[in-house]
Design a protein around this motif. Sequence first.
Motif, PDB file in Angstrom:
ATOM      1  N   ALA A   2       0.705  -1.329  -0.012  1.00 49.23           N
ATOM      2  CA  ALA A   2      -0.105   0.055   0.052  1.00 49.23           C
ATOM      3  C   ALA A   2       0.991   1.230  -0.006  1.00 49.23           C
ATOM      4  CB  ALA A   2      -1.130  -0.147   1.171  1.00 49.23           C
ATOM      5  N   ALA A   3       2.010   1.174   0.380  1.00 51.14           N
ATOM      6  CA  ALA A   3       2.957   2.288   0.553  1.00 51.14           C
ATOM      7  C   ALA A   3       3.048   2.814  -0.761  1.00 51.14           C
ATOM      8  CB  ALA A   3       4.218   1.850   1.273  1.00 51.14           C
ATOM      9  N   ASP A   4       3.736   1.968  -1.808  1.00 49.62           N
ATOM     10  CA  ASP A   4       4.011   2.622  -3.040  1.00 49.62           C
ATOM     11  C   ASP A   4       3.179   1.881  -4.311  1.00 49.62           C
ATOM     12  OD1 ASP A   4       5.069  -0.179  -3.081  1.00 49.62           O
ATOM     13  OD2 ASP A   4       7.057   0.432  -3.440  1.00 49.62           O
ATOM     14  N   LYS A   5       2.221   1.086  -3.747  1.00 47.45           N
ATOM     15  CA  LYS A   5       1.331   0.569  -4.960  1.00 47.45           C
ATOM     16  C   LYS A   5       2.154  -0.381  -5.922  1.00 47.45           C
ATOM     17  CE  LYS A   5      -1.650   4.526  -5.427  1.00 47.45           C
ATOM     18  NZ  LYS A   5      -2.196   5.821  -6.437  1.00 47.45           N
ATOM     19  N   SER A   6       3.068  -1.011  -5.170  1.00 50.09           N
ATOM     20  CA  SER A   6       3.844  -2.097  -5.936  1.00 50.09           C
ATOM     21  C   SER A   6       3.373  -3.438  -5.617  1.00 50.09           C
ATOM     22  CB  SER A   6       5.433  -1.924  -5.633  1.00 50.09           C
ATOM     23  OG  SER A   6       5.630  -2.422  -4.128  1.00 50.09           O
ATOM     24  N   VAL A   7       3.643  -4.447  -6.497  1.00 45.69           N
ATOM     25  CA  VAL A   7       3.177  -5.825  -6.127  1.00 45.69           C
ATOM     26  C   VAL A   7       4.423  -6.518  -6.408  1.00 45.69           C
ATOM     27  CG1 VAL A   7       0.723  -5.470  -6.943  1.00 45.69           C
ATOM     28  CG2 VAL A   7       2.446  -6.113  -8.759  1.00 45.69           C
ATOM     29  N   HIS A   8       4.308  -7.863  -5.841  1.00 44.29           N
ATOM     30  CA  HIS A   8       5.113  -8.933  -6.192  1.00 44.29           C
ATOM     31  C   HIS A   8       4.360 -10.467  -5.936  1.00 44.29           C
ATOM     32  CE1 HIS A   8       6.304  -8.807  -1.706  1.00 44.29           C
ATOM     33  NE2 HIS A   8       6.464 -10.012  -1.962  1.00 44.29           N
ATOM     34  N   GLY A   9       4.947 -11.307  -6.428  1.00 40.57           N
ATOM     35  CA  GLY A   9       4.076 -12.721  -6.414  1.00 40.57           C
ATOM     36  C   GLY A   9       4.407 -13.641  -7.394  1.00 40.57           C
ATOM     37  N   ARG A  10       3.653 -14.643  -7.339  1.00 40.09           N
ATOM     38  CA  ARG A  10       3.594 -15.678  -8.237  1.00 40.09           C
ATOM     39  C   ARG A  10       2.445 -16.268  -8.890  1.00 40.09           C
ATOM     40  NH1 ARG A  10       7.530 -19.074  -9.608  1.00 40.09           N
ATOM     41  NH2 ARG A  10       7.159 -21.308 -10.070  1.00 40.09           N
ATOM     42  N   GLU A  11       2.689 -16.674 -10.066  1.00 39.10           N
ATOM     43  CA  GLU A  11       1.546 -16.993 -10.900  1.00 39.10           C
ATOM     44  C   GLU A  11       1.760 -18.342 -11.737  1.00 39.10           C
ATOM     45  OE1 GLU A  11      -1.225 -14.875 -14.502  1.00 39.10           O
ATOM     46  OE2 GLU A  11       0.241 -13.679 -13.215  1.00 39.10           O
ATOM     47  N   THR A  12       0.606 -19.083 -11.650  1.00 38.57           N
ATOM     48  CA  THR A  12       0.750 -20.300 -12.687  1.00 38.57           C
ATOM     49  C   THR A  12      -0.592 -20.074 -13.459  1.00 38.57           C
ATOM     50  OG1 THR A  12       1.874 -21.464 -10.766  1.00 38.57           O
ATOM     51  CG2 THR A  12       0.383 -22.924 -12.498  1.00 38.57           C
ATOM     52  N   ILE A  13      -0.287 -20.553 -14.686  1.00 41.69           N
ATOM     53  CA  ILE A  13      -1.245 -20.423 -15.912  1.00 41.69           C
ATOM     54  C   ILE A  13      -1.460 -21.619 -16.695  1.00 41.69           C
ATOM     55  CG2 ILE A  13      -2.134 -19.287 -17.771  1.00 41.69           C
ATOM     56  CD1 ILE A  13      -0.443 -16.889 -17.377  1.00 41.69           C
ATOM     57  N   HIS A  14      -2.618 -22.270 -16.508  1.00 35.20           N
ATOM     58  CA  HIS A  14      -2.868 -23.603 -17.182  1.00 35.20           C
ATOM     59  C   HIS A  14      -3.661 -23.001 -18.424  1.00 35.20           C
ATOM     60  CE1 HIS A  14      -1.950 -25.588 -13.337  1.00 35.20           C
ATOM     61  NE2 HIS A  14      -1.478 -26.574 -13.991  1.00 35.20           N
ATOM     62  N   LEU A  15      -3.055 -23.637 -19.585  1.00 33.72           N
ATOM     63  CA  LEU A  15      -3.757 -23.328 -20.997  1.00 33.72           C
ATOM     64  C   LEU A  15      -3.750 -24.380 -21.793  1.00 33.72           C
ATOM     65  CD1 LEU A  15      -1.401 -22.770 -23.080  1.00 33.72           C
ATOM     66  CD2 LEU A  15      -1.069 -20.758 -21.761  1.00 33.72           C
ATOM     67  N   ARG A  16      -4.668 -24.511 -22.835  1.00 33.37           N
ATOM     68  CA  ARG A  16      -4.765 -25.420 -23.826  1.00 33.37           C
ATOM     69  C   ARG A  16      -4.382 -24.762 -25.192  1.00 33.37           C
ATOM     70  NH1 ARG A  16      -9.418 -26.976 -22.678  1.00 33.37           N
ATOM     71  NH2 ARG A  16     -10.474 -25.821 -24.400  1.00 33.37           N
ATOM     72  N   VAL A  17      -3.543 -25.621 -25.759  1.00 33.32           N
ATOM     73  CA  VAL A  17      -3.121 -25.026 -27.427  1.00 33.32           C
ATOM     74  C   VAL A  17      -4.154 -25.297 -28.189  1.00 33.32           C
ATOM     75  CG1 VAL A  17      -1.268 -25.067 -28.864  1.00 33.32           C
ATOM     76  CG2 VAL A  17      -0.552 -25.152 -26.483  1.00 33.32           C
ATOM     77  N   ASP A  18      -4.524 -24.352 -29.014  1.00 33.15           N
ATOM     78  CA  ASP A  18      -5.486 -24.387 -29.957  1.00 33.15           C
ATOM     79  C   ASP A  18      -5.247 -24.094 -31.478  1.00 33.15           C
ATOM     80  OD1 ASP A  18      -5.689 -21.835 -29.878  1.00 33.15           O
ATOM     81  OD2 ASP A  18      -7.838 -21.844 -28.795  1.00 33.15           O
ATOM     82  N   SER A  19      -3.755 -23.959 -31.714  1.00 27.69           N
ATOM     83  CA  SER A  19      -3.251 -23.568 -32.981  1.00 27.69           C
ATOM     84  C   SER A  19      -2.371 -24.715 -33.095  1.00 27.69           C
ATOM     85  CB  SER A  19      -2.850 -22.280 -33.084  1.00 27.69           C
ATOM     86  OG  SER A  19      -4.026 -21.292 -32.965  1.00 27.69           O
ATOM     87  N   PRO A  20      -2.118 -25.290 -34.306  1.00 28.12           N
ATOM     88  CA  PRO A  20      -0.790 -26.100 -34.705  1.00 28.12           C
ATOM     89  C   PRO A  20       0.513 -25.314 -34.629  1.00 28.12           C
ATOM     90  CG  PRO A  20      -2.097 -25.556 -36.661  1.00 28.12           C
ATOM     91  CD  PRO A  20      -2.860 -24.857 -35.498  1.00 28.12           C
ATOM     92  N   ASN A  21       1.622 -25.974 -33.899  1.00 25.78           N
ATOM     93  CA  ASN A  21       2.792 -25.416 -34.006  1.00 25.78           C
ATOM     94  C   ASN A  21       2.874 -23.987 -33.465  1.00 25.78           C
ATOM     95  OD1 ASN A  21       3.569 -27.816 -35.360  1.00 25.78           O
ATOM     96  ND2 ASN A  21       2.989 -27.131 -37.118  1.00 25.78           N
ATOM     97  N   LEU A  22       2.484 -23.890 -32.307  1.00 27.09           N
ATOM     98  CA  LEU A  22       2.556 -22.633 -31.552  1.00 27.09           C
ATOM     99  C   LEU A  22       4.015 -22.235 -31.064  1.00 27.09           C
ATOM    100  CD1 LEU A  22       0.697 -20.171 -30.838  1.00 27.09           C
ATOM    101  CD2 LEU A  22       0.585 -21.327 -28.536  1.00 27.09           C
ATOM    102  N   LYS A  23       4.330 -21.078 -31.441  1.00 29.81           N
ATOM    103  CA  LYS A  23       5.948 -20.601 -31.212  1.00 29.81           C
ATOM    104  C   LYS A  23       6.136 -19.942 -29.951  1.00 29.81           C
ATOM    105  CE  LYS A  23       7.244 -20.435 -36.074  1.00 29.81           C
ATOM    106  NZ  LYS A  23       7.827 -19.571 -37.417  1.00 29.81           N
ATOM    107  N   LYS A  24       5.013 -19.042 -29.623  1.00 27.39           N
ATOM    108  CA  LYS A  24       5.263 -18.243 -28.333  1.00 27.39           C
ATOM    109  C   LYS A  24       3.709 -18.016 -27.517  1.00 27.39           C
ATOM    110  CE  LYS A  24       5.619 -14.141 -30.994  1.00 27.39           C
ATOM    111  NZ  LYS A  24       6.523 -12.968 -31.450  1.00 27.39           N
ATOM    112  N   LEU A  25       4.052 -17.815 -26.493  1.00 30.25           N
ATOM    113  CA  LEU A  25       2.607 -17.399 -25.683  1.00 30.25           C
ATOM    114  C   LEU A  25       2.615 -15.919 -25.264  1.00 30.25           C
ATOM    115  CD1 LEU A  25       2.861 -20.530 -23.467  1.00 30.25           C
ATOM    116  CD2 LEU A  25       1.565 -20.121 -25.467  1.00 30.25           C
ATOM    117  N   ILE A  26       1.830 -14.955 -25.953  1.00 29.95           N
ATOM    118  CA  ILE A  26       1.912 -13.499 -25.730  1.00 29.95           C
ATOM    119  C   ILE A  26       0.628 -13.165 -24.943  1.00 29.95           C
ATOM    120  CG2 ILE A  26       1.747 -11.343 -26.974  1.00 29.95           C
ATOM    121  CD1 ILE A  26       2.876 -13.084 -29.480  1.00 29.95           C
ATOM    122  N   PHE A  27       0.940 -12.516 -24.124  1.00 25.23           N
ATOM    123  CA  PHE A  27       0.047 -11.713 -22.830  1.00 25.23           C
ATOM    124  C   PHE A  27      -0.018 -10.436 -23.033  1.00 25.23           C
ATOM    125  CE2 PHE A  27       1.106 -16.051 -21.554  1.00 25.23           C
ATOM    126  CZ  PHE A  27      -0.052 -16.809 -21.012  1.00 25.23           C
TER     127      PHE A  27
END
Length: 440
Positions: free
Chosen positions: A43-68
């Motif tokens: 709350a002092a400086d509005k910063s964040v830190h943490g850890r994240e896990t994303i589960h996803l299913r690929v729906d295109s053939p030969n996907l080269k990268k995951l973009i967010f």
Amino acid sequence: MISRYLRPAALLALSPLIIADHPVSPDTGYDILSYAVTLAPDAADKSVHGRETIHLRVDSPNLKKLIFSANALHIHHSMLNNSPVEFSSDSNGLSFLPRSLLHKGETVRLSFDFDGTPKRGIHAIPGGLYSSYFACDWMVCLQNSPGDKALLRLDLVIPAGLQSLGPGKRVGRKTLPDGRVSVRWQTRRPYSPYLYGFAFGSFVQQNASKGNGREVYLDATGGHADLKKLFAQTPAIVSFLSRKAGVSLPAGNYSQLLVPGYEAQEATTYSLIGEKALARDLTHPDEQWIIVHELSHQWWGNLVTCATWRDLWLNEGFATFMTAAWKEHRYGKAAYEAELDVARSRLAKARAAGFDKPLSWGGAYPSIGIRRAVQYSKGALFLDHLRQLMGDNAFWRGIRHYTRDHAGGTVTSADFQNAMQHATKRDLSVAFNQWVYGRP
């Protein structure tokens, strides 16, 4: 998410301005199944830190990268399944680069640590912070893919002695070795990431349960508001909307967080209500809108969600129309027409400026006001037009049919047309072509 009485500076903080630049959701080549985030905001400086896990299913053939979606976070120790994965960041987004191609149908787990100071969507309140709309600035997700709904588990790490609010329901709480507490919030159904949010601080809380589900009122302003008086109409509005939707309060629980200023924002299972916007409503009872508009999104927007931003009118036009419908129920026909007159006036201004588009238009709008004039105001007026065309019984039967059949999912204008045609047993293509698709 709308405000009728916003000052220009406050208007810039509202969510719809971003989607004007992203009329169509990006084709990522994957489908997010779930997000799990441990988040420690400061709350002092509005910063964040943490850890994240994303589960996803690929729906295109030969996907080269995951973009967010692009943000200002720093990513560390990224892993794809059990192997390190390279990461890069630029104005186009956050990219994770697998060592080998990902194949269609493959399910993968992406995990990483993060820290940084979000550029948008984090606001200070007494003793804490709240987030508004820009979830993908404080976590990694897809801000402009409303159709990619996913489960979210959020472990919110905050100082002891404070209250918190998060997505879905609170399902756990534990004290950490350093004296802080970790509060777990979890959704029971998938939601679009723009609805993810959190808040923590020194809240005053009051509960109200009257057979419609658990309703919670929270004051994050640091004042001494009479919450039950401010939100006195909420139980009746929940009952009204449940009947019109043919679906009870979607998650079984709903919170309203009173915050400083003119905020007006729906989230997964709660809404942010600006005390100044609400004060205007209380001064002019027949002009009330903020509570019913944001509450309407629990059905139209959160439960039933537009697949892409081009059909945002299915979220916002519905909420605008339901505000008028509530006023008709509460105050009579004249109040209904007065609310629609506001929409007519806004649409007339857009037309006078030479800009009127079909509801399901995918281009860029010249301003937020004009976008709202079309997708909010014209959307509400089209629903009123359908009501007159179909008659009340068939119209509301169609609304119930549409809401029930698509509960938990995503929709297009064609889905809504099919539901209404089924309800009336008539071809409504002339009306939909004129108002929604812009076809001759």
